[in-house]
Scaffold this motif. Structure first.
Motif, PDB file in Angstrom:
ATOM      1  N   LEU A  40      36.166  10.350 -19.773  1.00 23.89           N
ATOM      2  CA  LEU A  40      37.338  10.544 -20.628  1.00 23.89           C
ATOM      3  C   LEU A  40      38.228  11.629 -20.050  1.00 23.89           C
ATOM      4  N   TRP A  41      39.440  11.256 -19.711  1.00 27.71           N
ATOM      5  CA  TRP A  41      40.462  12.220 -19.286  1.00 27.71           C
ATOM      6  C   TRP A  41      41.561  12.166 -20.332  1.00 27.71           C
ATOM      7  N   ALA A  42      41.594  13.167 -21.218  1.00 28.09           N
ATOM      8  CA  ALA A  42      42.599  13.224 -22.281  1.00 28.09           C
ATOM      9  C   ALA A  42      43.914  13.695 -21.673  1.00 28.09           C
ATOM     10  N   MET A  43      44.537  12.795 -20.948  1.00 28.50           N
ATOM     11  CA  MET A  43      45.644  13.166 -20.078  1.00 28.50           C
ATOM     12  C   MET A  43      46.988  13.131 -20.783  1.00 28.50           C
ATOM     13  N   SER A  44      47.867  13.974 -20.308  1.00 27.86           N
ATOM     14  CA  SER A  44      49.281  13.907 -20.661  1.00 27.86           C
ATOM     15  C   SER A  44      50.063  13.693 -19.374  1.00 27.86           C
ATOM     16  N   VAL A  45      51.089  12.859 -19.451  1.00 29.89           N
ATOM     17  CA  VAL A  45      51.910  12.526 -18.284  1.00 29.89           C
ATOM     18  C   VAL A  45      53.270  13.188 -18.459  1.00 29.89           C
ATOM     19  N   ASP A  46      53.676  13.945 -17.469  1.00 28.07           N
ATOM     20  CA  ASP A  46      54.935  14.670 -17.545  1.00 28.07           C
ATOM     21  C   ASP A  46      55.718  14.464 -16.255  1.00 28.07           C
ATOM     22  N   GLY A  47      57.027  14.664 -16.321  1.00 27.84           N
ATOM     23  CA  GLY A  47      57.857  14.540 -15.126  1.00 27.84           C
ATOM     24  C   GLY A  47      58.971  13.529 -15.326  1.00 27.84           C
ATOM     25  N   THR A  48      59.609  13.174 -14.231  1.00 31.93           N
ATOM     26  CA  THR A  48      60.719  12.230 -14.267  1.00 31.93           C
ATOM     27  C   THR A  48      60.615  11.246 -13.114  1.00 31.93           C
ATOM     28  N   GLY A 214      35.867  19.944 -18.570  1.00 30.48           N
ATOM     29  CA  GLY A 214      36.756  20.856 -17.853  1.00 30.48           C
ATOM     30  C   GLY A 214      38.191  20.392 -17.916  1.00 30.48           C
ATOM     31  N   TYR A 215      38.928  20.662 -16.860  1.00 31.96           N
ATOM     32  CA  TYR A 215      40.361  20.376 -16.841  1.00 31.96           C
ATOM     33  C   TYR A 215      40.751  19.902 -15.449  1.00 31.96           C
ATOM     34  N   ARG A 216      41.665  18.895 -15.400  1.00 31.69           N
ATOM     35  CA  ARG A 216      42.139  18.369 -14.127  1.00 31.69           C
ATOM     36  C   ARG A 216      43.661  18.267 -14.134  1.00 31.69           C
ATOM     37  N   TYR A 217      44.259  18.524 -12.974  1.00 27.21           N
ATOM     38  CA  TYR A 217      45.715  18.448 -12.820  1.00 27.21           C
ATOM     39  C   TYR A 217      46.030  17.723 -11.508  1.00 27.21           C
ATOM     40  N   ILE A 235      49.962  14.550 -13.949  1.00 24.73           N
ATOM     41  CA  ILE A 235      48.995  14.062 -14.915  1.00 24.73           C
ATOM     42  C   ILE A 235      47.959  15.160 -15.093  1.00 24.73           C
ATOM     43  N   SER A 236      47.765  15.595 -16.336  1.00 27.17           N
ATOM     44  CA  SER A 236      46.868  16.718 -16.564  1.00 27.17           C
ATOM     45  C   SER A 236      46.196  16.586 -17.925  1.00 27.17           C
ATOM     46  N   GLY A 237      45.083  17.300 -18.081  1.00 28.36           N
ATOM     47  CA  GLY A 237      44.410  17.311 -19.368  1.00 28.36           C
ATOM     48  C   GLY A 237      42.922  17.571 -19.234  1.00 28.36           C
TER      49      GLY A 237
END
Length: 246
Positions: A40-48, A214-217, A235-237
């Motif tokens: 499970l990667w509770a990711m958020s996607v940011d950027g353009t 943990g956390y991944r970016y 992509i991070s979370g």
């Protein structure tokens, strides 16, 4: 670009991150394997993402605004180790569906982005708990943008990039059952720049299983002048999963 590269180098010097084969530290002469299926990667996607459409208009996709719901995700991680050598593979598939307000009649565009990221790497332990890794990472992104009220032709583009990367890995034991894993790597090739960092705490449940969190970016900077695509995406979370050994 120079500022971003400087920041990445600074992070690499201050925080060395890695994800190593769980028992590589013992440097066993026997092959050892592990897999984290569907972690499970509770990711958020940011950027353009700037896109030049078929009528030469520019369209900017803001990931944080456009994608409120993740339609589908698939993630799996595999590692193998023997002696000082280790190997790892990772696969991630994302299906993002959303909409975004635009300054035209109709006021909204429907957006779909399918993203596939594959990576494979080899590592060598040059000191206790320390590894150097090198590998290849593949990105494929299919984007479909449909405008309401037929104000413009739909935009349907597919892009892919293959990058080489290298990094350092660190995996000290924190106790009998606890281990810290970190990873940092940076690369380029098909992309202008891609870098990846993770920090993981691992708790061994027994001989055959462990749980980690943990956390991944992951950050991509990609541009293709021929197709008019300009992507700046992160992509991070938090990550959490069971890990199985054999």
């Amino acid at each position: 670009m120079k500022t971003r590269l400087a920041v990445v180098v600074f992070i690499a010097l201050v925080m060395i991150c890695a994800a190593l084969p769980a028992r590589a530290q013992s440097q066993s002469d026997e092959w050892q394997f592990q897999i984290a299926p569907l972690y499970l990667w509770a990711m958020s996607v940011d950027g353009t993402m700037n896109i030049r459409g078929p009528i030469e208009q520019d369209f900017e996709v803001d990931f944080s605004d456009a994608f409120k719901n993740l339609e589908a995700a698939f993630t799996v991680h595999f590692e193998a180790g023997k002696g000082r050598w280790g190997f790892m593979a990772d696969a991630m598939f994302l299906d993002l569906e959303g909409s975004q307000a635009i300054d035209t009649p109709g006021g909204e565009a429907n957006i779909g982005v399918e993203t596939l990221i594959l990576e494979g790497a080899a590592g060598y332990s040059f000191a206790e708990s320390w590894w150097v890794i090198a590998g290849v990472r593949y990105l494929k992104m299919d984007t479909d943008i449909g405008f309401q009220l037929d104000i413009a032709p739909d935009i349907d583009v597919s892009e892919s990039a293959t990058d080489l990367f290298a990094g350092l890995l660190w995996r000290p034991k924190l106790g009998e059952r606890w281990t810290f894993s970190g990873r940092f790597d940076i690369g380029a090739g098909g992309s202008n720049l891609v870098w990846n960092a993770a920090a993981i705490i691992d708790y061994r449940l027994g001989k055959w299983a462990a749980i980690f969190g943990g956390y991944r970016y992951l950050d991509y900077d990609y541009a293709n002048q021929n197709t008019g695509i300009d992507l700046d995406m992160s992509i991070s979370g938090p990550v959490v999963a069971f890990r199985f050994f054999w």
